[in-house]
Design a protein around this motif. Structure first.
Motif, PDB file in Angstrom:
ATOM      1  N   PHE A 160       0.813  -1.155  -0.185  1.00 17.91           N
ATOM      2  CA  PHE A 160       0.072   0.017  -0.114  1.00 17.91           C
ATOM      3  C   PHE A 160       0.856   1.250   0.011  1.00 17.91           C
TER       4      PHE A 160
ATOM      5  N   ASN B 255       0.376   5.000   5.150  1.00 22.87           N
ATOM      6  CA  ASN B 255      -0.514   4.023   5.418  1.00 22.87           C
ATOM      7  C   ASN B 255      -0.473   3.604   6.955  1.00 22.87           C
TER       8      ASN B 255
ATOM      9  N   THR C  57      -1.317  -2.603   5.535  1.00 25.17           N
ATOM     10  CA  THR C  57      -2.040  -4.024   5.700  1.00 25.17           C
ATOM     11  C   THR C  57      -1.592  -5.070   5.106  1.00 25.17           C
TER      12      THR C  57
ATOM     13  N   ILE D 175      -7.214   3.048   6.223  1.00 18.55           N
ATOM     14  CA  ILE D 175      -8.109   2.101   5.829  1.00 18.55           C
ATOM     15  C   ILE D 175      -7.986   0.818   6.508  1.00 18.55           C
ATOM     16  N   GLY D 176      -6.821   0.560   6.803  1.00 16.93           N
ATOM     17  CA  GLY D 176      -6.367  -0.535   7.838  1.00 16.93           C
ATOM     18  C   GLY D 176      -6.379  -0.259   9.343  1.00 16.93           C
TER      19      GLY D 176
ATOM     20  N   SER E  97     -12.411   2.945   4.392  1.00 20.02           N
ATOM     21  CA  SER E  97     -12.728   2.342   3.377  1.00 20.02           C
ATOM     22  C   SER E  97     -13.874   1.349   3.824  1.00 20.02           C
TER      23      SER E  97
END
Ligand SMILES: *Cc1c(COP(=O)(O)O)cnc(C)c1O
Length: 362
Positions: free
Chosen positions: A87, A132, A136, A163-164, A184
């Motif tokens: 990512f 990130n 993830t 997102i993670g 997300s």
């Protein structure tokens, strides 16, 4: 079927309700008030400042990453990217394809990010940090406080793909001075895939508003801001997922709120890790681990991807394989979604069955 992947996750019954009931046309006052209520709640759940904007995109998380690169950065900005896996590499390739200047902090697999890694990059050179928060692809959770201090000291915008992280580990926009947060639908929130969410601090909102139009008009945040005032989006939103979101927000609130949800995910991850070690399995421990997943590590001679396939084909159990070089070594087991401790007991048992089969076939 049992799902231990990071997203889509094992679904919660509250989200299925939306499709049993059906949902109507969305340019209505009723839908607008649902949107406005979701936004008020998400602001609280993200600990976003009053006056932050929440943008809903009908795209997977990568669409939101691209929209952020397109709207929040200027051609003249140079960025620093934490590149610790798939990512992080995605942010790099998005910046590259938009012709944006950047440097990356490249972490080999297994290495924890440290302040020394950041300090190698000289001050005054970078306008923004892109990270990130949970990488993830490996499960590494970076230290929010360390990254926040780094950005504050250097006056950089702090742009976070959460997102993670969101609803798996503690996340707080105000505490860490985060300017942009991306979430997300299919990860910690546990909804269907197909919708991403971008939260922008007031100072980032101002920057976006004074910037020239982005490359992609479908992703033009200014249009989303204008529509937010009346609780709408410029184009058809992921209507079903917006309803799922509303159900999930209610479900989380009824069950003790965000803190209780985080504790549940953390309990599941701790339970699984202890049990796995007790059963003679092992996981990667060279860096701080997020609660969203455990990267199970297999010894030489055991192909992790073969276990992934066996779990899927023989037991209808889904875990995440890894891409590239790690595909034979690591399986990722997610702790988000509607799973219980008993499910994790069963998973470990089935992994042991796979291992015995693979070993006896040699
Ligand atoms: C899942 C994920 C994404 C988005 O991937 P999509 O397939 O586009 O939904 C982005 N960043 C991180 C850290 C993720 O975990």
């Amino acid at each position: 079927m049992k799902i231990f992947t990071v997203g889509p996750v094992q679904p919660y019954p509250v989200t299925a309700r939306v499709y049993e009931r059906g949902y109507p046309y969305f340019r209505t006052d009723e839908f607008s008030s649902l949107m406005l209520s979701n936004t008020r709640n998400l602001r609280k759940m993200l600990a976003a400042e009053e006056g932050s904007e929440i943008v809903y995109l009908a795209s997977s998380g990568t669409g939101a990453m691209e929209a952020v690169v397109d709207n929040c950065l200027m051609k003249s900005d140079k960025s620093l990217v934490i590149n610790g896996g798939t990512f992080g590499a995605r942010f790099c390739s998005l910046l590259r394809s938009h012709g944006m200047d950047f440097d990356s902090v490249d972490l080999p697999f297994g290495k924890a990010l440290t302040r020394e890694d950041l300090d190698k990059f000289s001050a005054g050179k970078y306008r923004a940090l892109l990270v990130n928060m949970t990488e993830t692809s490996t499960g590494q959770l970076y230290c929010a406080q360390m990254l926040s201090d780094f950005c504050r000291e250097r006056g950089m915008f702090f742009i976070v793909d959460a997102i993670g992280t969101f609803l798996a580990d503690e996340f707080n926009m105000q505490k860490y001075g985060i300017d942009v947060a991306i979430a997300s639908s299919q990860k910690g929130l546990g909804l269907s895939p197909g919708m991403s969410i971008v939260a922008l601090s007031p100072r980032m909102k101002e920057r976006v508003e004074s910037a020239p139009p982005p490359l992609y008009s479908y992703f033009d945040f200014k249009e989303y801001f204008k529509n937010n005032i009346r609780g709408q989006t410029p184009f058809t939103p992921a209507v079903g997922i917006i309803y799922e979101l509303s159900e999930m927000i209610g479900f989380i609130a009824e069950n003790g709120g965000v803190c209780a949800r985080l504790e549940e995910v953390s309990n599941k991850s701790r339970y699984f890790r202890e049990k796995a070690l007790g059963a003679g399995l092992d996981y990667e421990r060279g860096y701080p681990l997020s609660n969203i997943l455990t990267p199970l590590k297999f010894e030489d001679g055991i192909d992790a991807y073969e276990i992934f396939k066996m779990l899927k084909d023989d037991f209808q159990i889904y875990v995440n394989p890894c891409g590239g070089e790690l595909s034979k070594k690591i399986l990722r087991v997610a702790h988000v979604g509607n799973t219980s401790k008993a499910d994790f007991d069963d998973l470990i048992e089935k992994i042991l069955v796979c291992l015995r089969r693979i070993k006896s076939a040699k």
